[in-house]
Design a protein around this motif. Structure first.
Motif, PDB file in Angstrom:
ATOM      1  N   ALA A   1     -54.080 -12.824  -6.658  1.00  7.43           N
ATOM      2  CA  ALA A   1     -55.004 -12.217  -5.701  1.00  7.43           C
ATOM      3  C   ALA A   1     -56.180 -11.632  -6.470  1.00  7.43           C
ATOM      4  O   ALA A   1     -55.999 -11.009  -7.519  1.00  7.43           O
ATOM      5  CB  ALA A   1     -54.318 -11.134  -4.885  1.00  7.43           C
TER       6      ALA A   1
ATOM      7  N   PHE B   1     -46.290 -10.919  -7.107  1.00  6.86           N
ATOM      8  CA  PHE B   1     -47.353 -11.692  -7.741  1.00  6.86           C
ATOM      9  C   PHE B   1     -46.720 -12.395  -8.946  1.00  6.86           C
ATOM     10  O   PHE B   1     -46.364 -11.732  -9.930  1.00  6.86           O
ATOM     11  CB  PHE B   1     -48.483 -10.782  -8.204  1.00  6.86           C
ATOM     12  CG  PHE B   1     -49.080  -9.927  -7.109  1.00  6.86           C
ATOM     13  CD1 PHE B   1     -50.298 -10.259  -6.533  1.00  6.86           C
ATOM     14  CD2 PHE B   1     -48.430  -8.782  -6.664  1.00  6.86           C
ATOM     15  CE1 PHE B   1     -50.858  -9.473  -5.532  1.00  6.86           C
ATOM     16  CE2 PHE B   1     -48.974  -7.991  -5.664  1.00  6.86           C
ATOM     17  CZ  PHE B   1     -50.186  -8.341  -5.091  1.00  6.86           C
TER      18      PHE B   1
ATOM     19  N   TRP C   1     -52.615  -9.886 -10.225  1.00  8.17           N
ATOM     20  CA  TRP C   1     -53.626  -9.279  -9.354  1.00  8.17           C
ATOM     21  C   TRP C   1     -54.840  -8.965 -10.208  1.00  8.17           C
ATOM     22  O   TRP C   1     -54.710  -8.541 -11.357  1.00  8.17           O
ATOM     23  CB  TRP C   1     -53.092  -8.004  -8.705  1.00  8.17           C
ATOM     24  CG  TRP C   1     -54.083  -7.341  -7.789  1.00  8.17           C
ATOM     25  CD1 TRP C   1     -54.298  -7.615  -6.472  1.00  8.17           C
ATOM     26  CD2 TRP C   1     -54.986  -6.288  -8.125  1.00  8.17           C
ATOM     27  NE1 TRP C   1     -55.291  -6.815  -5.964  1.00  8.17           N
ATOM     28  CE2 TRP C   1     -55.736  -5.977  -6.967  1.00  8.17           C
ATOM     29  CE3 TRP C   1     -55.262  -5.582  -9.292  1.00  8.17           C
ATOM     30  CZ2 TRP C   1     -56.717  -5.001  -6.932  1.00  8.17           C
ATOM     31  CZ3 TRP C   1     -56.245  -4.603  -9.279  1.00  8.17           C
ATOM     32  CH2 TRP C   1     -56.947  -4.318  -8.096  1.00  8.17           C
TER      33      TRP C   1
ATOM     34  N   HIS D   1     -50.987  -0.084  -4.385  1.00  3.86           N
ATOM     35  CA  HIS D   1     -49.890  -1.024  -4.566  1.00  3.86           C
ATOM     36  C   HIS D   1     -48.586  -0.228  -4.539  1.00  3.86           C
ATOM     37  O   HIS D   1     -48.392   0.661  -5.377  1.00  3.86           O
ATOM     38  CB  HIS D   1     -50.006  -1.746  -5.905  1.00  3.86           C
ATOM     39  CG  HIS D   1     -51.340  -2.392  -6.136  1.00  3.86           C
ATOM     40  ND1 HIS D   1     -51.485  -3.754  -6.296  1.00  3.86           N
ATOM     41  CD2 HIS D   1     -52.589  -1.868  -6.254  1.00  3.86           C
ATOM     42  CE1 HIS D   1     -52.761  -4.041  -6.502  1.00  3.86           C
ATOM     43  NE2 HIS D   1     -53.453  -2.914  -6.472  1.00  3.86           N
TER      44      HIS D   1
ATOM     45  N   TYR E   1     -44.964  -7.755 -10.451  1.00  2.00           N
ATOM     46  CA  TYR E   1     -45.949  -8.620 -11.101  1.00  2.00           C
ATOM     47  C   TYR E   1     -45.240  -9.222 -12.317  1.00  2.00           C
ATOM     48  O   TYR E   1     -44.982  -8.517 -13.299  1.00  2.00           O
ATOM     49  CB  TYR E   1     -47.168  -7.812 -11.541  1.00  2.00           C
ATOM     50  CG  TYR E   1     -47.712  -6.916 -10.447  1.00  2.00           C
ATOM     51  CD1 TYR E   1     -48.812  -7.287  -9.696  1.00  2.00           C
ATOM     52  CD2 TYR E   1     -47.088  -5.698 -10.149  1.00  2.00           C
ATOM     53  CE1 TYR E   1     -49.294  -6.477  -8.678  1.00  2.00           C
ATOM     54  CE2 TYR E   1     -47.550  -4.883  -9.138  1.00  2.00           C
ATOM     55  CZ  TYR E   1     -48.651  -5.275  -8.399  1.00  2.00           C
ATOM     56  OH  TYR E   1     -49.112  -4.479  -7.384  1.00  2.00           O
TER      57      TYR E   1
ATOM     58  N   LEU F   1     -51.597  -7.391 -14.240  1.00  2.00           N
ATOM     59  CA  LEU F   1     -52.720  -6.911 -13.450  1.00  2.00           C
ATOM     60  C   LEU F   1     -53.940  -6.737 -14.337  1.00  2.00           C
ATOM     61  O   LEU F   1     -53.818  -6.390 -15.512  1.00  2.00           O
ATOM     62  CB  LEU F   1     -52.446  -5.551 -12.796  1.00  2.00           C
ATOM     63  CG  LEU F   1     -51.337  -5.385 -11.779  1.00  2.00           C
ATOM     64  CD1 LEU F   1     -50.040  -5.018 -12.453  1.00  2.00           C
ATOM     65  CD2 LEU F   1     -51.727  -4.294 -10.776  1.00  2.00           C
TER      66      LEU F   1
END
Length: 284
Positions: A161, A176, A184, A196, A201, A208
């Protein structure tokens, strides 16, 4: 109550979409069908098969909304609710032209607050399928935002994203994973305003890329090839992690590159950063 139904196997975009029997075939058609703004607009994505798309499902609107549109996964009979469990609806990129966009996204618009809080998505997998650059793409000029509950962003050639605007995005219980660059990604100076909560992740290039005003609560960042979290200080003047765990990443757990800036604001509360390939926290 204006509710539209989408059935990727048995729907037809020539239908009116207003019942399970007369469902649309595509999410894009249902989004375009929402013309009212009463606060109870919903789109039910009926999980009877994968919805393959050949271009980005575009959320951008020409007019401001006062109320959000709710986009929810439903079962193969059109029933939505908490009993769905892991049976998420999948929108998957296939061959086509994405022009650097995502499976879902906003690729233009007015850079202001007029379109704020347009959409809320529940229980959807955005599978870039190693074809699209992003699972969700938010362009610099797209002022509208989307909030996500229990969604997954996976298999993107760039990031799961990407958030390039000022407007607040919220992610609750999202995953993710398996994205080439970042799970992200905040993109642009002072961009990425987001919350979040209970997200994971993992198995990305980096978990991230932190932007400005990014808050993580009870999140897990692990098993990423490079950093757990990467940030540039001028982009993350406010970054907070509370009750998070950052572990088993290939390089540093949290890496701040502030070589071109004086400092950045970081607050870690009840957070564990452990067993990473580099330092737990590294500031360049």
């Amino acid at each position: 109550m204006p509710t539209f139904y989408v059935r990727p196997t048995n729907g037809d975009d020539t239908n009116d979409g207003l019942s399970f029997v007369n469902a649309f075939k595509t999410t894009q058609k249902a989004i375009l069908g929402v013309t009212t703004d009463t606060g109870d607009e919903q789109i039910f994505l009926c999980n009877e098969g994968i919805e393959d798309v050949t271009e980005q499902v575009n959320l951008l609107r020409d007019v401001a909304r006062t109320n959000p549109v709710f986009i929810r996964t439903a079962n193969s009979s059109g029933v939505t609710g908490a009993t769905l469990g892991l049976n998420k609806y999948t929108i998957r990129a296939t061959g086509g032209s994405y022009s650097g966009n995502g499976v879902l996204g906003m690729s233009g618009g007015n850079d202001g607050n007029a379109y704020s809080d347009d959409y809320r998505c529940y229980d959807i997998i955005f599978d870039a399928n190693d074809v699209a650059a992003y699972g969700y793409y938010h362009a610099l000029s797209a002022a509208a935002n989307v909030n996500f509950w229990n969604c997954r962003f996976t298999n993107a050639t760039t990031s799961g994203a990407r958030h390039s605007g000022y407007n607040l995005h919220q992610f609750f219980g999202c995953e993710f994973d398996n994205n080439t660059s970042y799970g992200w990604h905040a993109n642009g100076v002072n961009r990425g305003n987001s919350t979040h909560m209970n997200c994971s992740y993992h198995d990305n290039g980096t978990g991230l890329y932190a932007g400005n005003n990014v808050d993580l609560f009870n999140c897990r960042i692990y098993d990423n090839t490079n950093y757990g979290i990467e940030a540039v200080s001028r982009y993350n003047t406010s970054f907070e992690m509370t009750s998070c765990v950052v572990y088993n990443n290939g390089s540093h757990g949290y890496y701040v590159n502030n070589s071109s800036d004086a400092s950045s604001g970081n607050v870690f509360t009840n957070t564990v950063i452990v067993n990473n390939g580099g330092y737990g926290i590294q500031s360049n």
